[in-house]
Scaffold this active site. Sequence first.
Site, PDB file in Angstrom:
ATOM      1  N   PHE A 122      -6.736   4.617  33.146  1.00 48.07           N
ATOM      2  CA  PHE A 122      -5.480   5.313  33.436  1.00 48.07           C
ATOM      3  C   PHE A 122      -4.374   5.380  32.470  1.00 48.07           C
ATOM      4  CE2 PHE A 122      -1.231   4.005  35.724  1.00 48.07           C
ATOM      5  CZ  PHE A 122      -1.047   5.238  36.094  1.00 48.07           C
ATOM      6  N   ALA A 123      -4.123   6.321  31.756  1.00 49.25           N
ATOM      7  CA  ALA A 123      -3.425   6.299  30.591  1.00 49.25           C
ATOM      8  C   ALA A 123      -1.794   6.797  30.670  1.00 49.25           C
ATOM      9  CB  ALA A 123      -4.127   7.119  29.605  1.00 49.25           C
ATOM     10  N   LEU A 124      -0.842   5.827  31.214  1.00 49.89           N
ATOM     11  CA  LEU A 124       0.533   6.154  31.627  1.00 49.89           C
ATOM     12  C   LEU A 124       1.309   5.530  30.207  1.00 49.89           C
ATOM     13  CD1 LEU A 124       2.788   7.010  33.404  1.00 49.89           C
ATOM     14  CD2 LEU A 124       2.454   4.720  34.434  1.00 49.89           C
ATOM     15  N   ILE A 156      -4.327   0.621  26.865  1.00 48.89           N
ATOM     16  CA  ILE A 156      -5.044   1.197  28.133  1.00 48.89           C
ATOM     17  C   ILE A 156      -6.412   0.572  28.341  1.00 48.89           C
ATOM     18  CG2 ILE A 156      -6.166   3.425  28.865  1.00 48.89           C
ATOM     19  CD1 ILE A 156      -2.907   3.438  28.450  1.00 48.89           C
ATOM     20  N   ARG A 269     -11.810 -37.298  40.514  1.00 51.03           N
ATOM     21  CA  ARG A 269     -11.221 -38.291  39.441  1.00 51.03           C
ATOM     22  C   ARG A 269     -10.536 -39.311  39.972  1.00 51.03           C
ATOM     23  NH1 ARG A 269     -10.760 -39.684  34.206  1.00 51.03           N
ATOM     24  NH2 ARG A 269      -8.700 -40.043  33.531  1.00 51.03           N
ATOM     25  N   GLN A 337      -1.759 -29.169  35.970  1.00 54.78           N
ATOM     26  CA  GLN A 337      -1.487 -30.368  36.055  1.00 54.78           C
ATOM     27  C   GLN A 337      -2.067 -31.335  36.657  1.00 54.78           C
ATOM     28  OE1 GLN A 337       1.529 -30.449  34.703  1.00 54.78           O
ATOM     29  NE2 GLN A 337       2.077 -32.521  34.987  1.00 54.78           N
ATOM     30  N   GLU A 364       0.937  -3.136  36.058  1.00 51.78           N
ATOM     31  CA  GLU A 364       1.316  -2.445  37.204  1.00 51.78           C
ATOM     32  C   GLU A 364       2.643  -2.469  37.512  1.00 51.78           C
ATOM     33  OE1 GLU A 364      -1.664  -1.257  39.857  1.00 51.78           O
ATOM     34  OE2 GLU A 364      -3.216  -1.638  38.423  1.00 51.78           O
ATOM     35  N   THR A 366       6.194  -4.959  35.850  1.00 56.21           N
ATOM     36  CA  THR A 366       6.486  -6.464  35.841  1.00 56.21           C
ATOM     37  C   THR A 366       7.029  -6.784  37.089  1.00 56.21           C
ATOM     38  OG1 THR A 366       8.818  -5.917  34.896  1.00 56.21           O
ATOM     39  CG2 THR A 366       6.985  -6.284  33.326  1.00 56.21           C
TER      40      THR A 366
HETATM   41  C1  LIG Z   1      -3.536  -6.214  29.178  1.00 54.35           C
HETATM   42  C2  LIG Z   1      -3.015  -5.244  29.799  1.00 54.35           C
HETATM   43  C3  LIG Z   1      -3.565  -4.143  30.422  1.00 54.35           C
HETATM   44  C4  LIG Z   1      -2.605  -2.870  30.552  1.00 54.35           C
HETATM   45  N1  LIG Z   1      -3.428  -1.855  31.187  1.00 54.35           N
HETATM   46  C5  LIG Z   1      -2.710  -0.576  31.224  1.00 54.35           C
HETATM   47  C6  LIG Z   1      -3.375   0.709  31.613  1.00 54.35           C
HETATM   48  O1  LIG Z   1      -4.657   0.485  31.888  1.00 54.35           O
HETATM   49  N2  LIG Z   1      -2.877   1.795  31.752  1.00 54.35           N
HETATM   50  C7  LIG Z   1      -1.441   1.724  31.549  1.00 54.35           C
HETATM   51  O2  LIG Z   1      -0.956   2.956  31.383  1.00 54.35           O
HETATM   52  N3  LIG Z   1      -0.758   0.747  31.010  1.00 54.35           N
HETATM   53  C8  LIG Z   1      -1.447  -0.533  31.066  1.00 54.35           C
HETATM   54  N4  LIG Z   1      -0.818  -1.753  30.604  1.00 54.35           N
HETATM   55  C9  LIG Z   1       0.867  -1.675  30.155  1.00 54.35           C
HETATM   56  C10 LIG Z   1       1.662  -2.315  31.302  1.00 54.35           C
HETATM   57  O3  LIG Z   1       1.530  -1.543  32.363  1.00 54.35           O
HETATM   58  C11 LIG Z   1       3.018  -2.269  30.395  1.00 54.35           C
HETATM   59  O4  LIG Z   1       2.817  -3.439  29.395  1.00 54.35           O
HETATM   60  C12 LIG Z   1       4.081  -2.999  31.734  1.00 54.35           C
HETATM   61  O5  LIG Z   1       4.530  -1.862  32.512  1.00 54.35           O
HETATM   62  C13 LIG Z   1       5.384  -3.366  30.912  1.00 54.35           C
HETATM   63  O6  LIG Z   1       5.681  -2.584  29.845  1.00 54.35           O
HETATM   64  P1  LIG Z   1       6.323  -3.000  28.352  1.00 54.35           P
HETATM   65  O7  LIG Z   1       5.033  -3.843  27.926  1.00 54.35           O
HETATM   66  O8  LIG Z   1       6.471  -1.656  27.552  1.00 54.35           O
HETATM   67  O9  LIG Z   1       7.320  -3.885  28.655  1.00 54.35           O
HETATM   68  P2  LIG Z   1       8.820  -3.257  28.472  1.00 54.35           P
HETATM   69  O10 LIG Z   1       9.315  -2.317  29.527  1.00 54.35           O
HETATM   70  O11 LIG Z   1       9.566  -3.178  27.299  1.00 54.35           O
HETATM   71  O12 LIG Z   1       9.751  -4.915  29.029  1.00 54.35           O
HETATM   72  C14 LIG Z   1      10.006  -5.658  28.436  1.00 54.35           C
HETATM   73  C15 LIG Z   1      10.893  -6.741  29.439  1.00 54.35           C
HETATM   74  O13 LIG Z   1      11.889  -6.155  29.835  1.00 54.35           O
HETATM   75  C16 LIG Z   1      11.946  -6.166  31.329  1.00 54.35           C
HETATM   76  N5  LIG Z   1      12.734  -4.762  31.902  1.00 54.35           N
HETATM   77  C17 LIG Z   1      12.215  -3.675  31.139  1.00 54.35           C
HETATM   78  N6  LIG Z   1      13.072  -2.789  31.942  1.00 54.35           N
HETATM   79  C18 LIG Z   1      14.002  -3.459  32.878  1.00 54.35           C
HETATM   80  C19 LIG Z   1      15.026  -3.115  33.889  1.00 54.35           C
HETATM   81  N7  LIG Z   1      15.330  -1.778  34.059  1.00 54.35           N
HETATM   82  N8  LIG Z   1      15.524  -4.191  34.470  1.00 54.35           N
HETATM   83  C20 LIG Z   1      15.366  -5.794  33.981  1.00 54.35           C
HETATM   84  N9  LIG Z   1      14.314  -5.846  33.339  1.00 54.35           N
HETATM   85  C21 LIG Z   1      13.887  -4.792  32.521  1.00 54.35           C
HETATM   86  C22 LIG Z   1      10.397  -6.324  31.665  1.00 54.35           C
HETATM   87  O14 LIG Z   1      10.456  -6.588  33.021  1.00 54.35           O
HETATM   88  C23 LIG Z   1       9.994  -7.271  30.688  1.00 54.35           C
HETATM   89  O15 LIG Z   1      10.287  -8.460  30.965  1.00 54.35           O
HETATM   90  C24 LIG Z   1      -1.436  -2.653  30.274  1.00 54.35           C
HETATM   91  C25 LIG Z   1      -0.665  -3.859  29.772  1.00 54.35           C
HETATM   92  C26 LIG Z   1      -1.573  -5.057  29.338  1.00 54.35           C
HETATM   93  C27 LIG Z   1      -0.724  -5.977  28.517  1.00 54.35           C
END
Ligand SMILES: Cc1cc2nc3c(=O)[nH]c(=O)nc-3n(C[C@H](O)[C@H](O)[C@H](O)COP(=O)(O)OP(=O)(O)OC[C@H]3O[C@@H](n4cnc5c(N)ncnc54)[C@H](O)[C@@H]3O)c2cc1C
Length: 384
Positions: A122-124, A156, A269, A337, A364, A366
């Site tokens: 899934f490439a979003l 991804i 333990r 712990q 999916e 945060t």
């Molecule tokens: C191991 C792994 C697998 C993944 N697999 C996929 C995949 O298969 N396909 C895909 O498309 N993506 C994938 N992702 C991406 C993942 O969905 C994103 O990393 C996630 O949605 C967060 O986006 P970001 O990393 O850009 O963080 P950011 O959006 O930059 O967020 C950084 C921080 O800011 C906070 N934040 C951002 N906006 C707001 C707001 N409006 N209000 C309050 N807080 C906010 C966030 O909660 C977070 O704490 C994957 C990520 C990882 C690490």
Amino acid sequence: MIRDPETLETLLDSVRRFVRERLVPAEDEVARADQIPPALVQAMRELGLFGLSIPEAYGGLELTMEEEVRVMFELCQTAPAFRSVIGTTVGIGSQGILIDGTPEQKQAWLPRLASGELIASFALTEPEAGSDAASLRTAAIREGEHYVVNGTKRFITNAPQAGVFTLMARTDAKVKGAGGVSAFIVDAKSPGIALGKIDEKMGQKGAHTCDVIFENCRVPAANLIGLKEGQGFKTAMQVLDKGRIHIAAVCVGVAKRMLADALRYAIERRQFDQPIAEFQLIQAMLADSRTEIYAAEAMVVDAARRRDAGQKVSTEASCCKLFASEMCGRVADRAVQILGGAGYVSEYGIERFYRDVRLFRLYEGTTQIQQLIIARNMIREAAG
Ligand SMILES: Cc1cc2nc3c(=O)[nH]c(=O)nc-3n(C[C@H](O)[C@H](O)[C@H](O)COP(=O)(O)OP(=O)(O)OC[C@H]3O[C@@H](n4cnc5c(N)ncnc54)[C@H](O)[C@@H]3O)c2cc1C
């Protein structure tokens, strides 16, 4: 909804046996080698795990959401990297096509996804578009019977193994935000697709993510999901509602495993001439964990039943993802712990789970994004 209790029980038994006899013994080796043995992936195919949510007409098991979460409760009592092999196919890889695809698209792709012949990714997410996914920039410009795709997707899951990408790209540069986004089925062998180097992650070794770079990649117009532009973000969000219930179920499964390991250790333990399980401060951690797992499990089953009954579950799905992923983090922390120093060294496996489960609060959507979805839905409902 349980469609057929007897068939489901047989499946759950097979999954329990598979986890106990094949996956748990392979956990350490998978983490060390950062690779899931092909024989285990083949066994997952044979169990039908790639086709859990695909209709029988296309070769899948056609589980209801309630049946699917019950399978996840069992399958995930081991390293979560194993679930990741099927996760992207069971989720948007198949569900986007199922919900919004044309009959021809369903026939062309679903049977090969259900059998596990093809792994879907899934490439979003993009370098500049994470939580704000609707701001994505990858462009898909129509040229005759093709779309020409340019852009980079980040993190991804399963991209190195993928046979097909469900790609979200902007077909209308003039429409900012979600309305300009469309969903495509992209054959991973298409010219113009390059993969970045595999990301070094904190945990879930064996499950791989990387950048996917599209450079003048020509995608047949027939692969636009539903043959309608501008629907892609809606498709993705509908599928993510389901995906969030699924991930919450994954969290329940992994938390059950961590608690079982912590309980066994606490009984074995001994300190101060007695099992540490006799100490009430240890008992509090065991009891709090059991209570929170029960709460998350009850939430997940309820949300799944509501979805099966045709209700809108956007709020409930986010509540489940938020609570279950945070719960899983707390259970992991308590498990470390309870094991004391043994919780910190790799031999006992708990530190691996501690790192593995951190991801659940990030992808999916945060925890913060789940909070925003829940509160926004509440405010919208209050406005009538
Ligand atoms: C191991 C792994 C697998 C993944 N697999 C996929 C995949 O298969 N396909 C895909 O498309 N993506 C994938 N992702 C991406 C993942 O969905 C994103 O990393 C996630 O949605 C967060 O986006 P970001 O990393 O850009 O963080 P950011 O959006 O930059 O967020 C950084 C921080 O800011 C906070 N934040 C951002 N906006 C707001 C707001 N409006 N209000 C309050 N807080 C906010 C966030 O909660 C977070 O704490 C994957 C990520 C990882 C690490």
